[in-house]
Design a protein around this motif. Structure first.
Motif, mmCIF file in Angstrom:
data_model
loop_
_atom_site.group_PDB
_atom_site.id
_atom_site.type_symbol
_atom_site.label_atom_id
_atom_site.label_comp_id
_atom_site.label_asym_id
_atom_site.label_seq_id
_atom_site.Cartn_x
_atom_site.Cartn_y
_atom_site.Cartn_z
ATOM 1 N N GLY A 141 0.583 -10.384 -0.859
ATOM 2 C CA GLY A 141 -0.615 -10.808 -0.431
ATOM 3 C C GLY A 141 -0.823 -11.223 1.132
ATOM 4 O O GLY A 141 -1.822 -11.237 1.723
ATOM 5 N N CYS A 142 0.464 -10.627 1.806
ATOM 6 C CA CYS A 142 0.355 -10.631 3.247
ATOM 7 C C CYS A 142 -0.056 -9.347 3.808
ATOM 8 O O CYS A 142 0.180 -8.248 2.959
ATOM 9 C CB CYS A 142 1.775 -10.922 3.761
ATOM 10 S SG CYS A 142 2.426 -12.675 3.406
ATOM 11 N N ARG A 143 -0.628 -9.167 4.686
ATOM 12 C CA ARG A 143 -0.977 -7.819 5.426
ATOM 13 C C ARG A 143 0.109 -7.044 5.410
ATOM 14 O O ARG A 143 1.177 -7.336 6.248
ATOM 15 C CB ARG A 143 -1.800 -8.050 6.744
ATOM 16 C CG ARG A 143 -2.206 -6.908 7.196
ATOM 17 C CD ARG A 143 -3.133 -7.161 8.600
ATOM 18 N NE ARG A 143 -3.475 -5.826 9.057
ATOM 19 C CZ ARG A 143 -2.752 -5.277 10.227
ATOM 20 N NH1 ARG A 143 -1.740 -6.213 10.808
ATOM 21 N NH2 ARG A 143 -3.149 -4.249 10.702
ATOM 22 N N GLY A 144 0.184 -5.960 4.727
ATOM 23 C CA GLY A 144 1.129 -5.014 5.053
ATOM 24 C C GLY A 144 2.224 -4.704 3.853
ATOM 25 O O GLY A 144 2.754 -3.733 3.768
ATOM 26 N N TRP A 145 1.883 -5.670 3.085
ATOM 27 C CA TRP A 145 2.891 -5.488 1.749
ATOM 28 C C TRP A 145 2.788 -4.266 0.800
ATOM 29 O O TRP A 145 3.714 -3.768 0.508
ATOM 30 C CB TRP A 145 3.131 -6.805 1.022
ATOM 31 C CG TRP A 145 1.872 -7.109 0.035
ATOM 32 C CD1 TRP A 145 0.731 -7.505 0.355
ATOM 33 C CD2 TRP A 145 1.836 -6.945 -1.446
ATOM 34 N NE1 TRP A 145 -0.065 -7.576 -0.975
ATOM 35 C CE2 TRP A 145 0.622 -7.171 -1.803
ATOM 36 C CE3 TRP A 145 2.703 -6.574 -2.266
ATOM 37 C CZ2 TRP A 145 0.265 -7.035 -3.296
ATOM 38 C CZ3 TRP A 145 2.591 -6.195 -3.586
ATOM 39 C CH2 TRP A 145 1.309 -6.517 -4.060
ATOM 40 N N ARG A 146 1.386 -4.056 0.605
ATOM 41 C CA ARG A 146 1.199 -2.687 -0.254
ATOM 42 C C ARG A 146 1.742 -1.533 0.741
ATOM 43 O O ARG A 146 2.047 -0.384 0.067
ATOM 44 C CB ARG A 146 -0.410 -2.751 -0.649
ATOM 45 C CG ARG A 146 -0.540 -3.653 -1.705
ATOM 46 C CD ARG A 146 -1.920 -3.543 -2.299
ATOM 47 N NE ARG A 146 -2.493 -4.451 -3.216
ATOM 48 C CZ ARG A 146 -3.092 -5.497 -3.236
ATOM 49 N NH1 ARG A 146 -3.697 -5.769 -2.129
ATOM 50 N NH2 ARG A 146 -3.155 -6.286 -4.330
ATOM 51 N N SER A 147 1.309 -1.626 1.846
ATOM 52 C CA SER A 147 1.753 -0.505 2.798
ATOM 53 C C SER A 147 3.339 -0.293 2.570
ATOM 54 O O SER A 147 3.783 1.210 2.486
ATOM 55 C CB SER A 147 1.327 -0.513 4.067
ATOM 56 O OG SER A 147 -0.013 -0.755 4.270
ATOM 57 N N LEU A 148 4.060 -1.283 2.689
ATOM 58 C CA LEU A 148 5.559 -1.086 2.585
ATOM 59 C C LEU A 148 5.817 -0.547 1.353
ATOM 60 O O LEU A 148 6.493 0.611 1.104
ATOM 61 C CB LEU A 148 6.164 -2.317 2.963
ATOM 62 C CG LEU A 148 7.838 -2.140 2.807
ATOM 63 C CD1 LEU A 148 8.296 -1.228 3.795
ATOM 64 C CD2 LEU A 148 8.354 -3.515 3.207
ATOM 65 N N LEU A 149 5.392 -0.897 0.208
ATOM 66 C CA LEU A 149 5.584 -0.562 -0.941
ATOM 67 C C LEU A 149 5.235 0.833 -1.312
ATOM 68 O O LEU A 149 6.098 1.699 -1.801
ATOM 69 C CB LEU A 149 4.925 -1.500 -2.301
ATOM 70 C CG LEU A 149 5.635 -2.900 -2.677
ATOM 71 C CD1 LEU A 149 4.642 -3.373 -3.634
ATOM 72 C CD2 LEU A 149 6.896 -2.587 -3.064
ATOM 73 N N ARG A 150 4.061 1.431 -0.813
ATOM 74 C CA ARG A 150 3.642 2.676 -1.144
ATOM 75 C C ARG A 150 4.674 3.726 -0.279
ATOM 76 O O ARG A 150 5.144 4.597 -0.850
ATOM 77 C CB ARG A 150 2.184 2.868 -0.331
ATOM 78 C CG ARG A 150 1.919 4.109 -0.503
ATOM 79 C CD ARG A 150 0.418 4.199 -0.150
ATOM 80 N NE ARG A 150 -0.370 5.833 -0.489
ATOM 81 C CZ ARG A 150 -1.063 6.407 0.468
ATOM 82 N NH1 ARG A 150 -1.491 5.818 1.504
ATOM 83 N NH2 ARG A 150 -1.372 7.522 0.054
ATOM 84 N N ALA A 151 5.167 3.179 0.983
ATOM 85 C CA ALA A 151 5.911 4.054 1.679
ATOM 86 C C ALA A 151 7.452 3.884 0.939
ATOM 87 O O ALA A 151 8.157 5.125 0.916
ATOM 88 C CB ALA A 151 6.065 3.300 3.050
ATOM 89 N N VAL A 152 7.721 2.916 0.511
ATOM 90 C CA VAL A 152 9.188 2.906 -0.163
ATOM 91 C C VAL A 152 9.053 3.787 -1.575
ATOM 92 O O VAL A 152 9.968 4.579 -1.544
ATOM 93 C CB VAL A 152 9.600 1.472 -0.513
ATOM 94 C CG1 VAL A 152 10.640 1.336 -1.566
ATOM 95 C CG2 VAL A 152 9.752 0.514 0.695
ATOM 96 N N ASP A 153 7.740 3.932 -2.286
ATOM 97 C CA ASP A 153 7.852 4.673 -3.204
ATOM 98 C C ASP A 153 7.970 6.005 -3.008
ATOM 99 O O ASP A 153 8.494 6.903 -3.785
ATOM 100 C CB ASP A 153 6.440 4.332 -4.206
ATOM 101 C CG ASP A 153 6.581 3.016 -4.838
ATOM 102 O OD1 ASP A 153 7.553 2.481 -4.988
ATOM 103 O OD2 ASP A 153 5.506 2.594 -5.220
#
Length: 187
Positions: free
Chosen positions: A60-72
């Motif tokens: 829900g915080c700005r950036g959490w999905r971006s980090l998950l995508r990069a980690v994947d």
């Protein structure tokens, strides 16, 4: 910033490695974020489960999905920023994820270690960097390539210039043998 996001390094407050990954995933495009994360993973400064946990704890915080995508897309076995860039761009273009630093052997005997490989199709990509100016390294690489070709591998080479100026052409060159050797998009 949350507790634990700042750590002390020799008396200097800096962001923790996981927080740094969060920040680069927010600020950089996904390819460059993965380059940074791959480097930190390779040095065992961070690990994938901890990065996933960090992102999910901040859902829900700005950036959490971006980090998950990069980690994947990240891979601790990547050995150079250009290998990471090549791998991520190929995957984002729809190719199956290649194996990094794939070891080819023949009867238990080492033949080669490939930067990126799809072993089930016997297709590989080698990133050719500046060290190819060394005649001895060039000789060893070509000898290794000849042994691979004898084992029915197709090895495609890419340079920084090719990635920068003709990625679409290179992508087509990688797609063709993958398809001819059985890869079906969507598999």
């Amino acid at each position: 910033m949350l507790p634990g996001d700042i750590v002390d390094r020799a008396g200097i407050p800096v962001t923790s490695p996981t927080r740094t990954c969060w920040d680069v995933a927010r600020w950089l495009d996904v390819v460059e974020a993965v380059v940074v994360i791959d480097g930190l993973l390779a040095r065992r400064i961070v690990d994938i489960p901890a990065l996933r946990e960090y992102a999910l704890a901040r859902a829900g915080c700005r950036g959490w999905r971006s980090l998950l995508r990069a980690v994947d897309l990240a891979d601790a076995r990547a050995e150079s920023p250009q290998e990471s860039r090549t791998r991520v761009r190929l995957v984002l273009a729809g190719l199956p994820r290649p194996r990094t630093q794939w070891v080819v052997s023949d009867g238990g005997r080492f033949v080669a270690r490939l930067d990126l490989a799809w072993p089930e199709f016997r297709v590989a990509v080698e990133y050719d960097g500046f060290w190819h100016d060394d005649p001895e390294q060039f000789h060893r690489d070509r000898r290794r390539l000849n042994r691979l070709l004898g084992g029915d591998w197709l090895v495609l080479h890419v340079t920084a210039r090719r990635l920068r100026e003709d990625f679409d052409g290179f992508l087509a060159e990688v797609r063709a043998p993958l398809r001819s050797r059985g890869h079906r998009p969507g598999d």
